[in-house]
Design a protein around this motif. Structure first.
Motif, mmCIF file in Angstrom:
data_model
loop_
_atom_site.group_PDB
_atom_site.id
_atom_site.type_symbol
_atom_site.label_atom_id
_atom_site.label_comp_id
_atom_site.label_asym_id
_atom_site.label_seq_id
_atom_site.Cartn_x
_atom_site.Cartn_y
_atom_site.Cartn_z
ATOM 1 N N HIS A 228 1.121 -5.578 -12.764
ATOM 2 C CA HIS A 228 0.272 -4.503 -13.285
ATOM 3 C C HIS A 228 0.946 -3.943 -14.516
ATOM 4 N N ASN A 232 4.730 0.333 -14.437
ATOM 5 C CA ASN A 232 4.648 0.883 -13.069
ATOM 6 C C ASN A 232 6.062 0.945 -12.483
ATOM 7 N N HIS A 264 3.487 4.982 -4.649
ATOM 8 C CA HIS A 264 3.319 3.629 -5.223
ATOM 9 C C HIS A 264 2.833 2.710 -4.077
ATOM 10 N N HIS A 310 -4.730 7.294 -10.332
ATOM 11 C CA HIS A 310 -3.914 6.260 -10.973
ATOM 12 C C HIS A 310 -3.337 6.787 -12.279
ATOM 13 N N ALA A 311 -2.141 6.287 -12.618
ATOM 14 C CA ALA A 311 -1.487 6.732 -13.850
ATOM 15 C C ALA A 311 -2.153 6.153 -15.095
ATOM 16 N N ARG A 319 -9.245 -4.223 -8.500
ATOM 17 C CA ARG A 319 -8.646 -4.872 -7.322
ATOM 18 C C ARG A 319 -9.308 -4.335 -6.054
ATOM 19 N N PHE A 389 2.303 -6.502 -0.156
ATOM 20 C CA PHE A 389 2.180 -6.122 -1.578
ATOM 21 C C PHE A 389 3.417 -6.656 -2.327
ATOM 22 N N ARG A 393 4.212 -8.860 -5.705
ATOM 23 C CA ARG A 393 4.720 -8.175 -6.896
ATOM 24 C C ARG A 393 5.982 -8.838 -7.451
HETATM 25 C C1 MLT Z 1 0.553 -1.018 -9.439
HETATM 26 O O1 MLT Z 1 -0.099 -1.997 -9.063
HETATM 27 O O2 MLT Z 1 1.719 -1.118 -9.861
HETATM 28 C C2 MLT Z 1 -0.042 0.334 -9.264
HETATM 29 O O3 MLT Z 1 -1.426 0.302 -9.432
HETATM 30 C C3 MLT Z 1 0.653 1.424 -10.023
HETATM 31 C C4 MLT Z 1 0.632 1.374 -11.518
HETATM 32 O O4 MLT Z 1 0.110 0.478 -12.157
HETATM 33 O O5 MLT Z 1 1.159 2.361 -12.093
#
Ligand code: MLT
Ligand code: NMX
Length: 429
Positions: A228, A232, A264, A310-311, A319, A389, A393
């Motif tokens: 993302h 983040n 988060h 969301h930031a 999503r 998650f 990531r």
């Molecule tokens: C992410 O997937 O990391 C979250 O939506 C948080 C973000 O993008 O700041």
């Protein structure tokens, strides 16, 4: 792995050339101003990093290269990793090569199980996941090569090598943690099988594995959470740590520790708990009014509504929409999914007028729905959801850091100032 390595090399060379031109042509160009609000507000909106693996548009959501979620939601995690790190999807041959490479590297060393099995059963699965990755740090090829002395131009190659070794082991590691904590520690072996990342995860978790739609959900899970952009908490943390040339095991573990926070990635666990509390209070089929009352009471108690806000995003997270499409197709009658929908009906309106309109984005993010689908398939231990998650990531951490090392990006070290400095500076304005 020649094909992948060659493509990453070409991408790095081309990005390096572009950045060199930018640097030479516009060395002093101003991108934005830094305001007091930025400094005191978590650097929100401040453009201060370059990340080419993915980009988040506030109104359209995640882009990987020029692909939006509907363009890649049916891909495998292997294809997504290839896309993140090279900028294009793999050919059939390239994909097969990557899958077989991950398969060859997939075994978690025995000492990691000894470490994890000696830990308290009250340890959070994310803590175990992070420790499991740290426990494998001794295998870092980057670390060994660096100690002997390597040119900067080779940093990315060994970061990629470590990344392939690490990603390959994540399904076995994560599923093993699930079984240690929730299934009496009986690990499931798949060493005879030629499984891909999502297949290995599904098989080793050990339940509902004959249900093809659960396997599809696992695949989708590993795809949608992959990256993302760079700012983040988890990706940024991994970038900061890797910028000190701490290897990818150290960087991934650090990034995951950020993902483990409730604002988060842990929000997916908190969301499931939130829905469970609604069901405990009103039964499995609460009315919209009951859901509204519960949300209002949560805000009145000074808590945030998990899965909302969301930031960067200023619309419903694509999503979330992708998972909703999956839910409608496979489990539309799930009481958990129904409550997710009722929350979607009431929360945005409530948040719009909450705190005098201070909430920048009243819409749901990915965490508002992802757990409800896992719950439907029988993964009821929701403490595990952030690990799901996290497996995904790490693909983003690995791709971002491989490219950052290829571009010889320097150690990340912004300047901080004291309040006294700030007061003095502002007085002079
Ligand atoms: C992410 O997937 O990391 C979250 O939506 C948080 C973000 O993008 O700041
Ligand atoms: N419920 C209640 N209040 C909220 C919410 C929410 N869902 N979202 C934002 N606010 C509040 C926020 O706490 C802040 O209040 P204050 O100034 O009094 O501290 C105010 O609104 C302004 O915050 P924003 O600028 O809208 O949001 P920010 O960019 O600072 O934070 C989040 C973004 C995602 C941390 C925030 O929206 C949040 O806490 N959401 C709930 C947790 C969550 O779902 N996190 C998962 C995010 C996605 N992910 O996977 O990482």
């Amino acid at each position: 792995m020649e094909k992948l390595i060659e493509k990453v090399k070409r991408r790095i060379e081309s990005l390096a050339q572009e950045l060199e031109h930018i640097y030479n042509d516009y060395p002093e160009a101003v991108i934005g101003e830094i305001t007091v609000k930025n400094i005191l507000g978590g650097m929100r909106g401040m453009k201060s990093l370059v990340c080419n693996t993915s980009y988040v548009d506030p109104y359209k959501g995640l882009f990987i290269s020029d692909l939006e979620i509907p363009d890649f939601e049916d891909k495998s995690p292997e294809e997504i990793f290839f896309l993140l790190v090279t900028g294009s999807l793999p050919s059939v041959d390239e994909l097969n090569e990557l899958k077989s490479e991950f398969n060859k590297r997939s075994r978690v060393p025995q000492h990691v199980w000894t470490t994890l099995k000696s830990m308290s059963q009250t340890t959070h699965p994310m803590t175990m996941f992070s420790i499991g990755i740290l426990a494998m740090e001794g295998e870092s090829v980057f670390k060994q090569k660096y100690a002997r002395g390597i040119p900067k131009s080779d940093y990315w190659k060994y970061t990629l090598e470590d990344s392939l070794n690490l990603i390959a082991k994540l399904p076995e590691l994560a599923a093993g943690i699930y079984r240690i904590l929730f299934m009496n520690g009986e690990l499931i072996d798949t060493s005879d099988e030629k499984l891909d990342l999502a297949g290995n995860l599904t098989y080793r978790l050990g339940f509902n594995r004959h249900n093809p739609s659960f396997a599809d959900l696992n695949r989708l899970y590993l795809v949608l959470h992959c990256d993302h952009e760079g700012g983040n908490v988890s990706a940024f943390t991994s970038r900061v740590v890797n910028s000190a040339l701490s290897n990818i095991y150290l960087a991934a573990s650090a990034g995951l520790n950020g993902l483990a926070g409730p604002l988060h990635g842990l929000a997916n666990q908190v969301c499931l708990n939130f829905i469970t509390c609604i069901h405990d209070q009103f039964g499995n089929n609460p009315t919209v009014d009951q859901v509204r009352d519960f949300v209002t009471a949560t805000l009145d108690a000074g808590k945030v509504i998990p899965g909302y806000g969301h930031a960067v995003l200023r619309v419903t997270d694509p999503r979330f929409t992708s998972f909703m499409k999956f839910g409608d197709a496979h489990c539309s009658d799930s009481p958990y999914l129904q409550t997710v929908k009722k929350l979607f009906q009431v929360v945005p309106d409530i948040l719009r007028s909450y705190k005098g309109g201070k909430v920048a984005n009243p819409w749901p993010n990915v965490d508002a729905i992802s757990g409800s689908l896992l719950y439907h398939y029988g993964m009821t231990h929701y403490e595990f959801y952030t690990v799901m998650f996290g497996i995904s990531r790490v693909l983003g951490f690995c791709a971002q850091n491989t490219i950052a090392r290829g571009l010889h990006q320097p150690i990340i070290r912004p300047k901080s100032v004291t309040t006294a400095w700030l007061k003095e500076y502002l007085k002079k304005q």
